[in-house]
Design an enzyme around this catalytic site. Structure first.
Site, PDB file in Angstrom:
ATOM      1  N   GLY A 190     -47.178  38.476 -15.666  1.00 15.41           N
ATOM      2  CA  GLY A 190     -47.968  37.628 -14.769  1.00 15.41           C
ATOM      3  C   GLY A 190     -47.071  36.840 -13.823  1.00 15.41           C
ATOM      4  O   GLY A 190     -46.363  35.938 -14.258  1.00 15.41           O
ATOM      5  N   VAL A 193     -48.793  31.203 -11.183  1.00 17.42           N
ATOM      6  CA  VAL A 193     -48.179  29.891 -11.045  1.00 17.42           C
ATOM      7  C   VAL A 193     -47.211  29.587 -12.197  1.00 17.42           C
ATOM      8  O   VAL A 193     -46.066  29.179 -11.979  1.00 17.42           O
ATOM      9  CB  VAL A 193     -49.270  28.789 -10.955  1.00 17.42           C
ATOM     10  CG1 VAL A 193     -48.680  27.517 -10.428  1.00 17.42           C
ATOM     11  CG2 VAL A 193     -50.406  29.228 -10.069  1.00 17.42           C
ATOM     12  N   ILE A 194     -47.662  29.811 -13.434  1.00 14.56           N
ATOM     13  CA  ILE A 194     -46.789  29.494 -14.578  1.00 14.56           C
ATOM     14  C   ILE A 194     -45.593  30.436 -14.605  1.00 14.56           C
ATOM     15  O   ILE A 194     -44.447  30.011 -14.817  1.00 14.56           O
ATOM     16  CB  ILE A 194     -47.583  29.560 -15.911  1.00 14.56           C
ATOM     17  CG1 ILE A 194     -48.636  28.439 -15.941  1.00 14.56           C
ATOM     18  CG2 ILE A 194     -46.642  29.470 -17.113  1.00 14.56           C
ATOM     19  CD1 ILE A 194     -49.500  28.409 -17.176  1.00 14.56           C
ATOM     20  N   GLU A 213     -46.169  41.933 -12.645  1.00 17.74           N
ATOM     21  CA  GLU A 213     -47.459  41.460 -12.140  1.00 17.74           C
ATOM     22  C   GLU A 213     -48.423  42.639 -12.045  1.00 17.74           C
ATOM     23  O   GLU A 213     -48.061  43.696 -11.518  1.00 17.74           O
ATOM     24  CB  GLU A 213     -47.254  40.788 -10.772  1.00 17.74           C
ATOM     25  CG  GLU A 213     -48.509  40.540  -9.957  1.00 17.74           C
ATOM     26  CD  GLU A 213     -49.539  39.645 -10.648  1.00 17.74           C
ATOM     27  OE1 GLU A 213     -49.157  38.633 -11.243  1.00 17.74           O
ATOM     28  OE2 GLU A 213     -50.746  39.977 -10.580  1.00 17.74           O
ATOM     29  N   GLY A 281     -52.968  33.714 -17.155  1.00 20.27           N
ATOM     30  CA  GLY A 281     -54.145  32.885 -16.911  1.00 20.27           C
ATOM     31  C   GLY A 281     -54.545  32.112 -18.159  1.00 20.27           C
ATOM     32  O   GLY A 281     -53.948  32.259 -19.230  1.00 20.27           O
ATOM     33  N   ARG A 282     -55.549  31.254 -17.986  1.00 21.47           N
ATOM     34  CA  ARG A 282     -56.009  30.400 -19.085  1.00 21.47           C
ATOM     35  C   ARG A 282     -57.530  30.526 -19.209  1.00 21.47           C
ATOM     36  O   ARG A 282     -58.203  30.876 -18.241  1.00 21.47           O
ATOM     37  CB  ARG A 282     -55.599  28.943 -18.823  1.00 21.47           C
ATOM     38  CG  ARG A 282     -54.081  28.780 -18.791  1.00 21.47           C
ATOM     39  CD  ARG A 282     -53.650  27.356 -18.482  1.00 21.47           C
ATOM     40  NE  ARG A 282     -54.083  26.391 -19.468  1.00 21.47           N
ATOM     41  CZ  ARG A 282     -53.450  26.176 -20.632  1.00 21.47           C
ATOM     42  NH1 ARG A 282     -52.377  26.870 -20.950  1.00 21.47           N
ATOM     43  NH2 ARG A 282     -53.900  25.259 -21.468  1.00 21.47           N
ATOM     44  N   ASP A 322     -60.887  21.810 -16.742  1.00 21.82           N
ATOM     45  CA  ASP A 322     -60.625  23.242 -16.927  1.00 21.82           C
ATOM     46  C   ASP A 322     -61.737  23.976 -17.675  1.00 21.82           C
ATOM     47  O   ASP A 322     -61.799  25.205 -17.611  1.00 21.82           O
ATOM     48  CB  ASP A 322     -59.332  23.441 -17.737  1.00 21.82           C
ATOM     49  CG  ASP A 322     -58.073  23.353 -16.892  1.00 21.82           C
ATOM     50  OD1 ASP A 322     -58.153  22.918 -15.727  1.00 21.82           O
ATOM     51  OD2 ASP A 322     -57.000  23.727 -17.404  1.00 21.82           O
ATOM     52  N   ALA A 330     -55.013  19.817 -12.605  1.00 20.47           N
ATOM     53  CA  ALA A 330     -55.167  18.481 -13.179  1.00 20.47           C
ATOM     54  C   ALA A 330     -55.924  17.553 -12.230  1.00 20.47           C
ATOM     55  O   ALA A 330     -56.832  16.825 -12.641  1.00 20.47           O
ATOM     56  CB  ALA A 330     -53.797  17.903 -13.502  1.00 20.47           C
ATOM     57  N   HIS A 454     -39.035  10.388  13.001  1.00 22.66           N
ATOM     58  CA  HIS A 454     -37.940  11.330  13.253  1.00 22.66           C
ATOM     59  C   HIS A 454     -36.657  10.754  12.683  1.00 22.66           C
ATOM     60  O   HIS A 454     -36.381   9.564  12.899  1.00 22.66           O
ATOM     61  CB  HIS A 454     -37.775  11.552  14.762  1.00 22.66           C
ATOM     62  CG  HIS A 454     -36.577  12.390  15.084  1.00 22.66           C
ATOM     63  ND1 HIS A 454     -36.568  13.753  14.894  1.00 22.66           N
ATOM     64  CD2 HIS A 454     -35.337  12.058  15.543  1.00 22.66           C
ATOM     65  CE1 HIS A 454     -35.386  14.235  15.245  1.00 22.66           C
ATOM     66  NE2 HIS A 454     -34.618  13.224  15.640  1.00 22.66           N
TER      67      HIS A 454
END
Ligand code: FAD
Ligand code: NAD
Length: 477
Positions: A190, A193-194, A213, A281-282, A322, A330, A454
Site C-alpha cells: 500500500g 498515506v501511511i 501498490e 487502509g483502515r 473515523d 483527525a 517577502h
C-alpha cells in the site's frame, strides 16, 4: 450491577472526535462521561485515540527525527556544514516519540479533569434506550445512561488474510512506529498515506524501502501534477514504488518475509524483506459496539450510518470521526465532535466537507483542499489554473528546498477558488491559505491582492493566485 449513572452526554471513544465532543459538551454546561478502552505502552489507560497513541503525533515525531538525520547527510553539505558521519540511536528516537505520546495522552486526561468530564476506562457497548454498558479493565461493569450518546469508536488497520500481523515480521502502523533497529529491507503493501509517511521514516534512516501498490496510478486522490512531482522526488530519495502489484501470499522464513505478487505486466515476482508493513487502509471499529436492538445501522463497510449532522436516526444517538463516512482524518473528527456537541446544545453545528485540508507529511510535503483538476474536468466545471514553482521563490531556494509548486484552481466565470494543490516545503501550513480563502468564498483575485511577506514560502501561493489571471510577476505567464 448497580443502577445506571445518568449523564447529559455519554461519549464512547476518547480519540480526536470523541474528546472534542466531550470537552465542547462540558464547556456548554453538560454533565459528560467519556469511555475509552485503550492502554498505552506502559499498560495504563491512555486517552487521545489512534491519533495521539499510534497515529498522527508519533508518526510526525519519527518523521521529524528522521528528517533531521536525512538532512545531515543530504542537505547540510549545501550549506557548507561538515561533520563526521551521522549515526542514529533508534532506541533514543523511539523513546523521544514515546515521551511526546505520554505528554499528549496525559494532556487529554488533564483536560477531562479541568472540564469535569468523568473518564471510564474499558469497553463500551450501546444498549437500547441510550444506555452504555462499560466492561472496565478491573473486570467490573457499569451502566451509564445518556440523554445523548456520541459514538466515536474510530478505526483499526485492515488486515490482509495472506499477511496477518504477527507484531514482529508483519506489522501495521503500531509495529512500524516501534522498530528497535533500522530494518535493512522494509516492504510496504500500500503506497497510501501511511505507507509513504512510515516508509519515508525508515528510508531516511537507511532502510531499503519497497512499496507495492495495487492501483496502477500513484496517489490517485491527489492532483495528477502533484502526484507526478512527488513520485519523482520520492524516487530520488530511494523509495522504490511499484504500481499495479497484486500481492497473493507472504511467508515468514529464516531469511525474512517472502512477499509473492504479480507486477503490472502480470509477471510473478517475489520480494524478500526483513519487515513488512501492511498499510492498505483502515476500517471502522464498530465490532461489538452495538448490542441487539439499538436501531443504529451499519453500512456495507461497517461504518455507522449518519445524516449530514452526524445523527444516527435513533433519538439522542450520534456518531462522529473515523467510524462514520467521510475522510479518516483527525481534524475532520475534531470538527464533527464539536458540531455534534453544539447541535445537542441547540446551537448551529456544521462541518464543511468541501474545505477539509489533506496533508501528507513526506519530503516534500503534499497538501490540498478542494477539487483537483481531474475532478473539475469530470464534473464539467469550467476553471482556470495558475501555478508557481518553489524554485522561483527566494525563501525556498535560500532554504535549499526548491522542489514543488503551488497551484490555484478558480472558476472560469466567477473566479471563486475551487481548489489549491501544493507540493513542497512546509505546504502543510501553506494549504490553510486556501482553506481560509475557500471558506470565505474568496476569489483568485482576492488572494492575488493580499499582501504576502517577502521573502516567505507563502509567496508561491500569492504568485500562483496571480498566475490564474496570467499576471504572476516572478515567472513568464
Ligand atoms: P480514534 O482516534 O481511532 O479513537 C477512537 C478511540 O475509541 C480509540 O482510543 C479506541 O480505543 C476507542 N474505542 C473504540 N471502540 C471502543 C469501545 N467500544 N469502547 C471504548 N472505547 C472504544 N490523521 C490526520 O488528520 N493527520 C495525520 O497526520 C494522521 N496521521 C496518521 C498516522 C497514522 C499512522 C494513522 C494510523 C492514522 C493517522 N491519521 C492522521 C488518522 C487519524 O489518526 C484518525 O483519523 C483519527 O484518530 C480518528 O479519530 P477518531 O476519534 O474518530 O478515532
Ligand atoms: P490509504 O487509503 O491512504 O492507502 C492505502 C493504499 O493501499 C491505497 O493506495 C490502496 O490502493 C492500497 N491498497 C489497498 N489494498 C491493497 C492491496 N491488497 N495490495 C496493494 N495495495 C493495496 O490508507 P492508509 O495508508 O492505510 O491510511 C489509512 C488512513 O489513515 C488514510 O486514508 C488517512 O485517512 C489516515 N491517515 C492520514 C494521514 C495524514 O493525514 N497525513 C497519515 C496517515 C494516515
Amino acid at each position: 450491577m448497580s443502577q445506571a449513572q445518568n449523564f447529559d452526554v455519554v461519549v464512547i471513544g476518547a480519540g480526536p472526535a470523541g474528546y472534542h465532543a466531550a470537552i465542547r459538551a462540558a464547556q456548554l454546561g453538560m454533565k459528560v462521561a467519556c469511555i475509552d478502552v485503550a492502554l498505552g505502552k506502559d499498560g495504563k489507560p491512555a486517552l487521545g485515540g489512534t491519533c495521539l497513541r499510534v497515529g498522527c503525533i508519533p508518526s510526525k515525531a519519527l518523521l521529524d527525527s528522521s528528517r533531521q538525520f536525512w538532512n545531515m547527510g543530504h542537505l547540510f553539505d549545501q550549506h557548507g556544514i561538515r561533520f563526521e558521519k551521522p549515526a542514529i540511536d533508534v532506541a533514543k528516537m523511539v523513546a523521544r516519540k514515546d515521551a511526546i505520546v505520554k505528554q499528549f495522552t496525559g494532556g487529554i486526561a488533564a483536560l477531562f479533569k479541568a472540564n469535569k468530564i468523568t473518564a471510564f476506562h474499558g469497553f463500551g457497548q450501546l444498549q437500547p434506550g441510550n444506555v452504555v454498558k462499560v466492561k472496565q479493565h478491573d473486570g467490573s461493569e457499569v451502566e451509564l445512561k445518556g440523554t445523548n450518546v456520541i459514538l466515536a469508536a474510530g478505526s483499526d488497520s485492515i488486515e490482509l488474510p495472506f499477511a496477518k500481523f504477527d507484531g514482529e515480521h508483519i506489522v501495521d502502523n503500531v509495529g512500524a512506529l516501534d522498530f528497535t533497529a533500522v530494518p535493512k529491507r522494509l516492504g510496504v503493501i500500500g503506497a497510501g498515506v501511511i505507507g509513504l509517511e512510515l516508509g519515508s521514516v525508515w528510508n531516511r534512516l537507511g532502510a531499503e524501502v519497497t512499496l507495492l501498490e495495487g492501483l496502477p496510478t500513484f496517489l490517485a486522490a491527489a492532483d495528477a501534477e502533484v502526484s507526478k512531482v512527488a513520485a519523482r522526488e520520492f524516487k530520488k530519495q530511494g523509495l522504490d514504488i511499484r504500481l499495479g502489484c497484486q500481492v497473493s501470499n507472504t511467508e515468514v522464513k529464516q531469511d525474512g518475509v517472502h512477499v509473492h505478487y504479480t507486477d503490472a505486466t502480470g509477471a510473478a515476482q517475489e520480494l524478500v524483506v526483513d519487515k513488512l508493513l501492511v498499510a492498505v487502509g483502515r476500517r471502522a471499529a464498530t465490532s461489538g459496539l452495538l448490542a441487539e436492538g439499538t436501531g443504529v445501522q451499519l453500512d456495507e463497510r461497517g461504518r455507522i450510518v449518519v445524516d449530514a449532522h452526524c445523527h444516527t436516526g435513533v433519538d439522542g444517538v450520534w456518531a462522529v470521526g473515523d467510524c462514520v463516512r467521510g475522510p479518516m482524518l483527525a481534524h475532520k473528527g475534531f470538527e464533527e465532535g464539536i458540531a455534534v456537541a453544539e447541535l445537542i446544545a441547540g446551537l448551529p453545528g456544521h462541518v464543511n466537507f468541501d474545505t477539509i485540508p489533506w496533508v501528507i507529511y513526506t519530503e516534500p510535503e503534499i497538501a490540498w483542499v478542494g477539487k483537483t483538476e481531474e475532478q473539475l474536468k469530470a464534473e464539467g466545471i469550467p476553471y482556470k489554473a495558475g501555478s508557481f514553482p518553489f524554485a522561483a521563490v527566494g525563501r525556498a531556494v535560500a532554504m535549499a528546498e526548491p522542489a514543488g509548486f503551488v497551484k490555484v484552481l478558480a472558476h472560469a466565470e466567477t473566479d471563486t477558488i475551487l481548489g489549491m494543490h501544493l507540493v513542497g516545503a512546509n505546504v502543510s501550513e501553506l494549504v490553510h491559505e486556501g482553506v481560509l480563502a475557500m471558506e470565505f468564498k474568496g476569489s483568485a483575485d482576492d488572494l492575488a491582492r493580499i499582501c504576502h511577506a517577502h521573502p516567505s514560502l507563502s509567496e508561491a501561493v500569492h504568485d500562483a493566485a496571480m498566475a490564474v489571471h496570467k499576471r504572476a510577476i516572478h515567472k513568464a505567464n
